[in-house]
Enzyme design. Structure first.
Site, mmCIF file in Angstrom:
data_model
loop_
_atom_site.group_PDB
_atom_site.id
_atom_site.type_symbol
_atom_site.label_atom_id
_atom_site.label_comp_id
_atom_site.label_asym_id
_atom_site.label_seq_id
_atom_site.Cartn_x
_atom_site.Cartn_y
_atom_site.Cartn_z
ATOM 1 C CB SER A 52 5.254 13.098 29.182
ATOM 2 O OG SER A 52 4.549 13.423 27.998
ATOM 3 C CE1 TYR A 86 7.276 1.568 23.099
ATOM 4 C CE2 TYR A 86 5.927 3.437 22.447
ATOM 5 C CZ TYR A 86 7.083 2.694 22.315
ATOM 6 O OH TYR A 86 8.049 3.070 21.410
ATOM 7 C CG HIS A 109 -6.429 -1.555 18.131
ATOM 8 N ND1 HIS A 109 -7.350 -2.306 17.421
ATOM 9 C CD2 HIS A 109 -5.207 -2.025 17.764
ATOM 10 C CE1 HIS A 109 -6.709 -3.175 16.660
ATOM 11 N NE2 HIS A 109 -5.411 -3.038 16.856
ATOM 12 C CG ASP A 182 -7.842 -1.486 13.396
ATOM 13 O OD1 ASP A 182 -8.199 -0.554 12.661
ATOM 14 O OD2 ASP A 182 -6.872 -1.419 14.160
ATOM 15 C CD GLU A 218 -3.054 11.849 -14.141
ATOM 16 O OE1 GLU A 218 -4.038 11.169 -13.781
ATOM 17 O OE2 GLU A 218 -3.172 12.898 -14.807
ATOM 18 C CB SER A 243 -14.394 9.407 -18.198
ATOM 19 O OG SER A 243 -13.262 8.553 -18.067
#
Length: 340
Positions: A52, A86, A109, A182, A218, A243
């Site tokens: 890695s 993984y 998670h 989630d 926008e 507004s």
């Protein structure tokens, strides 16, 4: 019932004294976990593949780095922070054969636990901790799936305190609730909702002949202002800050109708019954052909040819050099490095 929320005084760092915490993975979450824990006085080791690119990076930051099997073998708490697809392979090949009896297993998670892709034996406490946003402390949700010794919540809150999360608060949940909400939020509001609205709004305006730069401003740029207002005071503050014309259009002209609710309910059912998880994992196991095709398709939408160059022109951006470089080099491709 009101949600249960824990704060700094509810966590006891002494729970982690004499314990080794292994952080598996050193991506955006892994390095934050490892460094925060280390700075809180926790004994941390980072588990990585020897090849890695993150090995040198973690060592440069003064962290102990070992292979995943070695890190797992000596850990009392293992936090798995590799991508969902993984995790089960890393668990089966590198962690499960080497883990000590009773070691706590933590996730950011609950996907793999909830859908049964990882099944730790009953002697392992199993916990989840998910971050919502950076700020003064990091608010999190926390859950315990298995608590064989009765100390899983103590470990969970100590871990959250060491991260600095309890300064902002930790909300109690379950693996089922965390995982399903989630996935639903990502697919229907945060990613599959907002991203599609921005992309489609941009295309409707430019197809009608408006300047791409104005259309981008926008439908995309101003979104940050609105989300910041929601974060400060909810939907009512966001509406109050706009507004009367904008409010009236919000109430009467929205393109989000009951058909969208029906689609959301359909996608929620697929999350609840595991259909989405199976589709995703089956595609990943086949080499991710659908995922890669979708990445290629959505990398080339028209708004992505305008955004980088326009953002680099905004004088209020905090990092003009980075944005200018991105405008010259970014190809519009989605290239997400999966560091393990």
């Amino acid at each position: 019932m009101a949600a249960q929320i824990w704060y700094d005084n509810d966590g006891d760092l002494s729970v982690l004294e004499g314990k080794k915490v292994a952080i598996i993975g050193y991506g955006s979450q892994g390095h934050a976990h490892a460094l925060n824990l280390r700075d809180s006085g926790v004994d941390v080791v980072v588990g990585l593949r020897p090849t890695s690119k993150s090995v040198a990076f973690a060592k440069e930051q003064g962290l102990e780095v070992k292979s995943v099997p070695e890190a797992a073998a000596e850990a009392d708490v293992i936090m798995i922070l590799a991508p969902d697809q993984y995790q089960r392979t890393i668990w089966a090949n590198d962690i499960e054969p080497n883990i000590k009896p009773g070691t706590a297993v933590a996730f950011a998670h609950g996907f793999n636990i909830h859908y049964g892709y990882i099944k730790p034996s009953e002697d392992h406490p199993v916990i989840v901790r998910r971050e919502y946003a950076a700020g003064r402390g990091v608010p999190v949700v926390v859950a315990v799936e298995q608590d064989p010794r009765g100390d899983a919540w103590d470990i969970t809150l100590a871990y959250a305190k060491a991260l600095g999360a309890l300064r902002a608060g930790a909300i109690k949940t379950t693996f089922t609730e965390e995982t399903e909400t989630d996935l639903f939020g990502e697919q229907n509001v945060l990613m599959g909702g907002v991203n599609k609205l921005v992309e489609m709004g941009f295309e409707v305006l430019t197809d009608a002949g408006y300047q791409p730069e104005i259309a981008y401003f926008e439908v995309c740029h101003e979104l940050k202002m609105l989300v910041d207002l929601m974060n400060e005071g909810g939907l009512n503050k966001a509406r109050w800050s706009c507004s009367d014309t904008a409010q009236y259009g919000d109430y009467t002209n929205t393109c989000i109708d009951e058909h969208v609710r029906e689609r959301m309910q359909y996608h929620l059912k697929r999350i609840q019954d595991g259909s989405f998880a199976k589709e995703f994992i089956d595609d990943q196991d086949a080499g991710a052909p659908k995922f890669k095709a979708l990445q290629e398709e959505y990398s080339n939408v028209r708004i992505e040819t305008v955004g980088p160059k326009l953002r680099a022109m905004f004088s209020w951006n905090k990092d003009a050099v980075k944005d200018a470089d991105e405008a010259n080099s970014f190809t519009g491709k989605i290239a997400r490095a999966q560091v393990q």
